[in-house]
Design a protein around this motif. Structure first.
Motif, short mmCIF file in Angstrom:
data_model
loop_
_atom_site.label_atom_id
_atom_site.label_comp_id
_atom_site.label_asym_id
_atom_site.label_seq_id
_atom_site.Cartn_x
_atom_site.Cartn_y
_atom_site.Cartn_z
N VAL A 90 0.85 -1.19 0.22
CA VAL A 90 0.01 0.12 0.00
C VAL A 90 0.73 1.22 -0.02
O VAL A 90 0.76 2.23 -0.76
N ASP A 188 -3.34 10.21 0.25
CA ASP A 188 -4.32 9.71 1.31
C ASP A 188 -5.46 8.90 1.04
O ASP A 188 -5.98 7.79 1.53
N GLN A 189 -6.24 9.39 -0.06
CA GLN A 189 -7.42 8.64 -0.78
C GLN A 189 -7.16 7.40 -1.36
O GLN A 189 -7.82 6.50 -1.24
N LYS A 191 -4.55 5.76 -0.54
CA LYS A 191 -4.03 4.80 0.41
C LYS A 191 -5.17 4.17 1.17
O LYS A 191 -5.45 2.86 1.48
N SER A 192 -6.17 5.10 1.55
CA SER A 192 -7.46 4.49 1.97
C SER A 192 -8.20 3.53 1.12
O SER A 192 -8.62 2.37 1.81
N ALA A 193 -8.23 3.77 -0.23
CA ALA A 193 -8.81 2.80 -1.09
C ALA A 193 -8.02 1.61 -1.07
O ALA A 193 -8.78 0.37 -0.97
N ASN A 195 -5.94 0.25 1.09
CA ASN A 195 -6.28 -0.56 2.47
C ASN A 195 -7.62 -1.30 2.52
O ASN A 195 -7.84 -2.30 3.22
N GLN A 196 -8.57 -0.90 1.83
CA GLN A 196 -9.67 -1.56 1.75
C GLN A 196 -9.81 -2.63 0.82
O GLN A 196 -10.56 -3.83 1.08
#
Length: 204
Positions: A90, A188-189, A191-193, A195-196
């Motif tokens: 990630v 950051d967006q 990374k968030s996606a 990580n899911q």
């Protein structure tokens, strides 16, 4: 003492630096003008050297493009080597996405990646080099997937590797498009996606 006819270490380092300077300049020109419109004169001006000096290192534009493809593969090797040490995919993908957005000259830009892909549909020599580079990249990713966790890999069974490599490549190449099409998309967006989604892809 240097061997007659053999370049000294200093001369070899200088030649390597000159080649790199040309490649960085060529990448900029290819992104701005496209492969066909960019001339050796454009590249020479951007590199701050004469066209004649460029021809000492490259026979022509195709030679430069092939060197860029090789440079791209070396970047991929380095990225995968980092994964063997950290397994934090990630963070690695998010970092590359940020470099694409910032047009970092030390990495192959997203725009140049797309230009190379398009050129491979028109030029057989470029197509062969691109496909060969892609095969090596898939093999390196596959090795990482199948390697034991204790050795820095993921321990994925061999029968699942090809599918997971394909999904991962599609994801990374899609993010190259996002870096251009959605410039306000933050790291950051991304990374968030990731990580899911990525844990299920990376679980043995």
């Amino acid at each position: 003492m240097s061997t007659p006819g053999k370049p000294t270490a200093k001369a070899a380092a200088r030649a390597l630096a000159q080649r790199e300077r040309i490649l960085v300049a060529a990448q900029k020109c290819f992104v701005v003008h496209g492969f066909h419109a960019a001339s050796m004169a454009n590249i020479a001006d951007t590199a701050g050297m004469s066209a004649g000096l460029i021809y000492r290192y490259f026979k022509g534009k195709n030679d430069i493009i092939l060197a860029i493809i090789e440079r791209q593969l070396e970047e991929a090797r380095a990225d995968i080597a980092k994964l063997h040490a950290t397994s934090d995919l990630v963070a690695g993908i998010a970092e590359v996405f940020g470099q694409w957005q910032a047009n970092d000259p030390n990495v192959t830009s997203a725009a140049l990646f797309l230009e190379l892909t398009a050129e491979a549909t028109r030029d057989e020599e470029i197509a062969v080099a691109t496909q060969a580079s892609d095969r090596v990249f898939r093999s390196l990713l596959g090795d990482w997937f199948v390697r034991a966790v204790a050795d820095g890999g993921l321990g994925v069974s061999q029968d699942q590797v090809a599918t997971r490599v394909l999904i991962l490549q599609c994801l990374i190449e899609g993010l190259a498009m996002r870096a251009i099409s959605q410039p306000d998309l933050s790291v950051d967006q991304v990374k968030s996606a990731l990580n899911q989604f990525l844990p299920s892809l990376l679980t043995a």
